[in-house]
Design a protein around this motif. Structure first.
Motif, short mmCIF file in Angstrom:
data_model
loop_
_atom_site.label_atom_id
_atom_site.label_comp_id
_atom_site.label_asym_id
_atom_site.label_seq_id
_atom_site.Cartn_x
_atom_site.Cartn_y
_atom_site.Cartn_z
N SER A 65 18.26 -19.43 16.13
CA SER A 65 18.35 -17.98 15.92
C SER A 65 18.35 -17.63 14.44
O SER A 65 18.71 -18.46 13.59
CB SER A 65 19.64 -17.43 16.53
N THR A 71 18.70 -13.73 11.91
CA THR A 71 18.77 -12.26 11.88
C THR A 71 17.72 -11.76 10.90
O THR A 71 17.63 -12.24 9.76
CB THR A 71 20.17 -11.78 11.47
N GLN A 103 21.47 -6.27 15.76
CA GLN A 103 22.58 -6.82 15.00
C GLN A 103 22.66 -6.04 13.70
O GLN A 103 21.84 -6.23 12.81
CB GLN A 103 22.41 -8.31 14.74
N THR A 111 17.79 -7.23 13.58
CA THR A 111 17.57 -7.81 14.91
C THR A 111 17.89 -9.29 14.87
O THR A 111 17.40 -10.02 14.01
CB THR A 111 16.10 -7.63 15.34
N ARG A 112 18.69 -9.73 15.81
CA ARG A 112 18.96 -11.16 16.00
C ARG A 112 17.86 -11.69 16.90
O ARG A 112 17.69 -11.24 18.05
CB ARG A 112 20.33 -11.36 16.63
N LYS A 152 10.88 -14.07 9.47
CA LYS A 152 11.78 -13.19 8.71
C LYS A 152 11.12 -12.77 7.40
O LYS A 152 11.10 -11.58 7.05
CB LYS A 152 13.10 -13.92 8.45
#
Length: 177
Positions: free
Chosen positions: A35, A37, A126, A130-131, A169
């Motif tokens: 995961s 963020t 989050q 977004t997570r 990301k």
């Protein structure tokens, strides 16, 4: 000489028994999950993951073999969108979006040269971002080789998932918000 051959035969039988019995004691499925963020709303992240148009911008495998052949089929985005690849280093495979829930998840059916798995991108709000959770699910059934291989799946794919999420990301956060 007879004793040596007899000893080798016993060793082969013992190893085969360990492979079979041990294989049936191993899990019948594997799970890999990473995961990150991303400082972008779920709608923007979902739009990137719901299409293969820009997949190679963040794919951890594209830089391994940029000359691999890619083909796209189906709709441009959403359920039915598909991508296949073939290369000397990345092998042969395909993926197809089977489920797409706006701002929540994208599910892909994966085929790695005959071996099937499921890839899931889960999205959760989050803070202001977004997570993103990238998951690989693989069912092995009674395939003993696949069960033994499943033990290595996290160590083989986990680092690629981390790299891909970091690139995703970077790509999304470098775009004007």
């Amino acid at each position: 000489m007879k004793t040596l051959l007899k000893g080798l035969l016993y060793l082969v039988v013992l190893l085969a028994a360990v492979f079979v019995v041990g294989g049936f004691l191993l899990p019948s499925s594997s799970h890999v999950e990473r995961s990150i963020t991303i400082d972008r709303p779920p709608a923007e992240v979902h739009a990137m993951l719901d299409s293969y148009k820009r997949f190679n911008e963040w794919s951890p495998w594209f830089e391994i073999e940029p000359t691999a052949k890619y083909a796209y089929s189906g709709p441009e985005s959403g359920v039915g969108a598909a991508m296949s690849w073939e290369g000397a280093k990345v092998g042969k495979g395909s993926q197809r979006i089977t489920e797409s829930v706006p701002q929540q998840k994208v599910v892909n059916a994966l085929d790695f040269d005959g071996t099937q798995a499921t890839g899931i991108f889960g999205l959760q709000v989050q803070g202001a971002g977004t997570r993103v959770t990238w998951t690989l699910e693989s069912e092995h059934g009674n395939n003993l080789v696949s069960r033994w291989f499943g033990l290595l799946l996290d160590s083989m794919v986990g680092k690629d998932y981390e790299k891909g999420l970091a690139k995703l990301k970077l790509v999304l956060e470098s775009e004007p918000g």
